[in-house]
Design an enzyme around this catalytic site. Sequence first.
Site: not given
Length: 466
Positions: A36, A41-42, A44, A446
Site C-alpha cells: 500500500e 484501507g484505500g 473509502c 408503518h
Amino acid sequence: MSSHENVDILVVGSGEAGKYLAWTMAGEGHRVAVVERALIGGSCPNIACLPSKNIIHSAKVRWFATRAAEFGVELESAATDMKAVQARKRAMVDGLRQLHLDRYQASGAELIMGDARFVGEKTVDVELVGGGTRRISGERMFLNLGTRAIVPDVPGLMAARPMTHVELLDLDRLPEHLIVIGGGYVGLELAQAMCRFGARVTVIEHGSQLAGYEDPDVGAAILELFRDEGMTVHLGAEVRRVEGTSGDRVRVSTAGGDGEGIVEGTHLLVAAGRTPNTDDLGLELAGVELNEKGYIAVDERLATTAANVWAMGDCAGSPQFTHAAFDDFRVVHDNLTGGDSTTRDRLLAYCMYTDPELARVGLNETGARRRGIPYRLLTMPMAAVLRTRTLSEPRGFMKMVIAADSDDILGFTVFGAEASEPMAAVQTAMVAGLSYRDLRHAIFTHPTMAEGLTFLLRNRPTAPSH
C-alpha cells in the site's frame, strides 16, 4: 536490496477488494503480502466515501439548526466551526485506520507500506516508506490500484491549484464562495454540504442537466433543490479559462448556450471525473494490458491478460463504488475456491448522498430507451409517503420501471428522504426475481419510507409519455 521474497498471494493496493481478499486468503492459511502506497484501507475510509458522508452529516445537522424554529426548538446560534467539523471527521478516520491495522494483525496478512513497480511477471520492487527496497513475487497477484480525480486541461486551471474532493474534505476554514466544476455525484454532494455550512456556492456543469446519467426529471428535481437552497447553477457551460488561486481569489470564464460568462469566487473544486492509477507502474513488464481508457483489461471473472493476475475495483473499470469493489472481491474469491462467479448481469445499486438522497437500482427510463426496451411506469410523489410528513421532508418522487410485456421490475429510482431504504427493498425483490405484483404482498411497517411501496404498487402501470 534484500533477497527476492516469494508469497502465495501478492496484493497491490489495500482498497476494498484488495483488503478483503488479503484478510480472507490469509485466514485460509495462505502467505499474503499487501503493498500500500499511503492510504491504509484505500480511499473509502480515508479521503472519499466515509469522510465525505461524515462531513455531509455535519452539514445536515447545521441545516437542521437553521430550521430549528420549524421543529419547535429555539437556538441562538447555528454558526459553523469547521475546525470542530474536521476534528469529528479525523477522529472517525483515525479509528477506521486502527480498525484496519487490527484486521491485518488478526488475519496474518503482511501490510507493506511503499510504492510498488513491476520488474517482471508477478514481481514488484517496493520502495519502502521508511527507506530501502524489497523485491516480492506472488504465485498469484491481485491489482487493486484505484483511481484519482481528473483535473481537465483548461488554460489556467492547474496553475490555480484547485481542490479535488481530497483537499475540500480537509478544509479547516469555510470558503466564502466555492465554485464547483462538475455536476456529478461528487460535485453535487459536496456543493450542497458547503452551502449548508454557510458558503456561497456556484456549480458549473457542461451538460444540459445535473446528474447527467440520471433521468431528466431527476436532474430537474436536483436543480430545483439547489436553487431553493440558494445555490447558483450554470448548465451547458464550458469552462474556457481560469485565473487566480483557489483559497484566495479565482475567476472562471465560461461559454455556453447563454453566451460567455464570468464566475468569481474564493475557492475552486474540480469534480470532473476520475482516471485509473495504472500509469508509470511497469504493468507492461508483467504482461498486463490496458484498454483504450487506461483501465486494466479484464474478463468477466476479472482475470487480466497475464496468467494468475487479477484486477479488482476501479482500476478494472468496475463501477466506482465501494460496494461494487466488494462484489469484485466476492467474484474473485469465489472462483479461487471452486466457484463459478462472474460480473456479468450483476445488479448494482447507486446512491447519491445529497439531502434528500437519490437512490437507484437497475434501469432508469434513460437506460431503457437507450437499449430500446419497451417499458411501463409506476410513479408517486414522496409527499404521499406518510413518513415524509413526520420529517417535514415531502420533496421528491419514486418511480418504478416495469417491462412492457411482463410484470418484471426493470429498475427503481427514488429522489427523497431516506431513499436508500425503499431502494434496498426493491433491489432484494429484483435479486429474488419477484415481479412488481409479487412485491405487492409485502406488508411494510408503518410509518417507514419503504411503506411508500405499498401505495406505489397499488397503482396501475402506465406507458411513458415523452
